[in-house]
Design a protein around this motif. Structure first.
Motif, PDB file in Angstrom:
ATOM      1  N   ALA A 189      81.142 -49.851  47.522  1.00 23.75           N
ATOM      2  CA  ALA A 189      80.380 -49.019  48.117  1.00 23.75           C
ATOM      3  C   ALA A 189      79.385 -49.580  49.229  1.00 23.75           C
ATOM      4  N   ASP A 190      80.038 -49.961  50.169  1.00 21.02           N
ATOM      5  CA  ASP A 190      79.472 -50.601  51.323  1.00 21.02           C
ATOM      6  C   ASP A 190      80.099 -50.200  52.731  1.00 21.02           C
ATOM      7  N   TYR A 191      79.634 -50.704  53.829  1.00 23.89           N
ATOM      8  CA  TYR A 191      80.657 -50.448  55.122  1.00 23.89           C
ATOM      9  C   TYR A 191      80.306 -52.108  55.549  1.00 23.89           C
ATOM     10  N   LEU A 192      81.620 -52.216  56.362  1.00 23.09           N
ATOM     11  CA  LEU A 192      81.353 -53.527  57.207  1.00 23.09           C
ATOM     12  C   LEU A 192      80.970 -53.324  58.506  1.00 23.09           C
ATOM     13  N   TYR A 193      80.540 -54.551  58.936  1.00 18.51           N
ATOM     14  CA  TYR A 193      79.871 -54.607  60.460  1.00 18.51           C
ATOM     15  C   TYR A 193      80.133 -55.953  60.921  1.00 18.51           C
ATOM     16  N   ASN A 194      80.147 -56.017  62.225  1.00 18.69           N
ATOM     17  CA  ASN A 194      79.938 -57.261  62.870  1.00 18.69           C
ATOM     18  C   ASN A 194      79.332 -57.103  64.268  1.00 18.69           C
ATOM     19  N   THR A 195      78.412 -57.974  64.303  1.00 20.28           N
ATOM     20  CA  THR A 195      77.347 -57.883  65.451  1.00 20.28           C
ATOM     21  C   THR A 195      77.954 -58.763  66.670  1.00 20.28           C
ATOM     22  N   THR A 196      78.997 -59.392  66.504  1.00 20.20           N
ATOM     23  CA  THR A 196      79.616 -60.210  67.564  1.00 20.20           C
ATOM     24  C   THR A 196      80.933 -59.857  68.052  1.00 20.20           C
ATOM     25  N   ASP A 197      81.641 -59.374  67.247  1.00 21.35           N
ATOM     26  CA  ASP A 197      83.155 -59.220  67.255  1.00 21.35           C
ATOM     27  C   ASP A 197      83.627 -57.981  67.130  1.00 21.35           C
ATOM     28  N   SER A 243      85.114 -50.014  54.785  1.00 18.92           N
ATOM     29  CA  SER A 243      84.422 -50.413  53.580  1.00 18.92           C
ATOM     30  C   SER A 243      85.561 -51.668  53.067  1.00 18.92           C
ATOM     31  N   SER A 244      84.871 -52.378  52.131  1.00 18.62           N
ATOM     32  CA  SER A 244      85.711 -53.324  51.783  1.00 18.62           C
ATOM     33  C   SER A 244      86.480 -52.769  50.722  1.00 18.62           C
ATOM     34  N   VAL A 245      87.683 -53.167  50.409  1.00 22.64           N
ATOM     35  CA  VAL A 245      88.636 -52.664  49.087  1.00 22.64           C
ATOM     36  C   VAL A 245      88.964 -54.000  48.426  1.00 22.64           C
ATOM     37  N   GLN A 246      88.807 -53.969  47.052  1.00 21.98           N
ATOM     38  CA  GLN A 246      89.454 -54.958  46.264  1.00 21.98           C
ATOM     39  C   GLN A 246      90.545 -54.259  45.305  1.00 21.98           C
ATOM     40  N   SER A 247      91.441 -55.116  44.945  1.00 22.23           N
ATOM     41  CA  SER A 247      92.825 -54.549  44.755  1.00 22.23           C
ATOM     42  C   SER A 247      93.552 -55.574  43.702  1.00 22.23           C
ATOM     43  N   SER A 248      94.026 -55.481  42.595  1.00 25.65           N
ATOM     44  CA  SER A 248      95.063 -56.306  41.943  1.00 25.65           C
ATOM     45  C   SER A 248      96.399 -56.805  42.643  1.00 25.65           C
ATOM     46  N   GLY A 249      96.653 -55.861  43.495  1.00 21.19           N
ATOM     47  CA  GLY A 249      97.870 -56.024  44.279  1.00 21.19           C
ATOM     48  C   GLY A 249      97.727 -56.971  45.451  1.00 21.19           C
ATOM     49  N   LEU A 282      77.099 -56.873  50.246  1.00 19.47           N
ATOM     50  CA  LEU A 282      76.875 -58.104  49.850  1.00 19.47           C
ATOM     51  C   LEU A 282      76.386 -59.071  50.821  1.00 19.47           C
ATOM     52  N   GLU A 283      75.659 -60.185  50.221  1.00 21.42           N
ATOM     53  CA  GLU A 283      75.010 -61.026  51.059  1.00 21.42           C
ATOM     54  C   GLU A 283      76.126 -62.111  51.813  1.00 21.42           C
ATOM     55  N   THR A 284      77.199 -62.234  51.030  1.00 23.10           N
ATOM     56  CA  THR A 284      77.898 -63.201  51.857  1.00 23.10           C
ATOM     57  C   THR A 284      78.659 -62.757  52.984  1.00 23.10           C
TER      58      THR A 284
END
Length: 444
Positions: A180-188, A219-225, A240-242
């Motif tokens: 439940a997030d979205y990814l962002y990048n301020t430089t690239d 968003s990020s996705v986690q998967s067992s595969g 996430l803070e990381t």
């Protein structure tokens, strides 16, 4: 003559006067260009993902099959947005069908018909795409999809944090969890911190030929595969803070399930940015490379690849009316067939007969562990009396499907064929290849 000369002499003066009147009446001043801004070099921004159409790849070898796209769960996209992908799938020889009309089912009495519609489409499908469902899948619907994947069907799961969706209830059954997030990048990025660039790919058929893709809102996705495509290490998550190499595309528990956390990359004109078009093409290759198994519960769709008409074989001539019922039913379901006088081992076939005719199909009965004599023997239940019973058997060779239906009387056989054509036979199944039916009208 003198008057004319005077008029001609006054014309230039009149023109000058008219010009001066117009000039002062309408002139609002001239244009002075503003001074050029003195921008530092680092303040100048250009797109890191310039719009360019990726060279269109020739479609792979022609394949026949069916991609079903979910539109039963108030899905948050339109058919036009998916046209680039569906066109690629069609170019490879697959049909594309949408199940549903994108509207939610509000009437509880319509839930069962919706379920039945999905079940029927999945029996026909080689691949299934679930994109941005806003209405969660019910337990029964999710179980249908699980059964479809177990049979080798391909499942494409697409989420997007920029649109409303409720996909995780289904996705988690396959080891996939869209965060439940979205990814962002301020430089690239591609001019906008939410338009991230993806350059880190695992070697795979899905990522073949990719150098850089751009995702507008992922968003990020986690998967067992395991992940397939990763954001650059300085990409951040809104939750996430990381900072890390977040996965945006991943396999499920099996390679039959592909999860993607952005929808926009395949929407025109985003599909023409960088290598987005190549990714769409790779996914179309993946979807149309299904090795789906079609078994007895999928009747009659295990006949879908028949090169010619399905042969209907009769154990004896007085079963012609039952044979015609089967022929009519197959035709209504899009499977051409013909009554044939003899068996052709190169042809998909269905055999309709009485237990007295079982010797004609003994090879198929033995392969399945079936026995017909004074009783009916199966590998799954105790011996049954023959009276008022019928049996269904599907024998699948390398290049041929043979369906055998035997019964004690023509009346029971006609009832069994009717159950096959109505779908009621699925309640009689002992396995994916065998079923036994007790005729309700039989004398006890």
């Amino acid at each position: 003559m003198v008057a004319r000369l005077v008029i001609f002499a006054l014309l230039p003066t009149a023109a000058v006067v008219a010009f001066l009147i117009a000039f002062f009446a309408f002139y609002r001043g001239g244009y002075d260009a503003p001074p050029s801004p003195d921008l530092a070099f680092e303040q100048i921004t250009t797109s890191s993902a310039p719009s360019r159409i990726t060279q269109e790849l020739p479609p792979g070898p022609a394949r026949s099959g069916l991609l079903v796209v979910d539109a039963q769960h108030s899905n948050a996209f339109t058919e036009n947005e998916l046209v680039s992908f569906t066109s690629q799938v069609s170019d490879r020889g697959f049909e594309v069908e949408f199940v549903g009309d994108f509207t939610p089912v509000l009437d509880p009495s319509q839930l069962q018909p919706r379920f039945n519609q999905l079940a029927d489409k999945l029996r026909q499908a080689d691949s299934f795409a679930v994109i941005l469902p806003q209405v969660p899948y019910s337990q029964a619907e999710a179980a249908l999809v699980e059964g479809f994947v177990r049979k080798g069907g391909k499942l494409l799961l697409v989420s997007d944090p920029g649109r409303p969706q409720s996909i995780n209830g289904l996705a988690k059954r396959f080891g996939v969890d869209f965060q439940a997030d979205y990814l962002y990048n301020t430089t690239d990025n591609d001019t906008n911190f939410k338009r991230i660039l993806i350059r880190d790919f695992q070697p795979d058929q899905i990522t073949a030929g990719l150098e850089t893709i751009t995702l507008e809102y992922a968003s990020s996705v986690q998967s067992s595969g395991g992940g397939v495509a990763f954001a650059s290490p300085n990409t951040r998550s809104s939750v996430l803070e990381t900072v890390g190499a977040f996965s945006t595309m991943a396999w499920g528990e099996s390679r039959n399930v592909l999860a993607i956390s952005d929808f926009t990359f395949m929407v025109p004109s985003n599909d023409s940015l960088l290598d987005n078009g190549r990714l769409v093409s790779n996914i179309a290759d993946y979807i149309t490379d299904s090795q789906r198994d079609f078994l007895l519960p999928d009747f009659p769709y295990f006949y879908s690849n028949a090169a010619e008409k399905v042969d209907i074989l009769l154990g004896q001539s007085d079963l012609l009316s039952v044979g015609l019922d089967m022929k009519t039913g197959l035709t209504r379901r899009g499977t051409p067939s013909q009554i044939s006088p003899s068996e052709d081992l190169s042809q998909d076939s269905v055999f309709l007969g009485l237990y007295a005719d079982s010797g004609q199909v003994d090879q198929y009965l033995q392969t399945a562990g079936m026995r017909v004599d004074d009783t009916l023997g199966t590998p799954f239940v105790t011996e049954l009396g023959l009276e008022g019973t019928a049996m269904y058997l599907l024998d699948q060779g390398q290049d041929r499907d043979m369906l055998v239906i035997l019964a004690d009387t023509p009346e029971t056989l006609a009832s069994a064929v009717g159950r096959m054509l109505s779908g009621e036979f699925r309640g009689d199944l002992l396995s994916d290849f065998l079923g036994v039916y007790k005729f309700v009208g039989a004398v006890q």
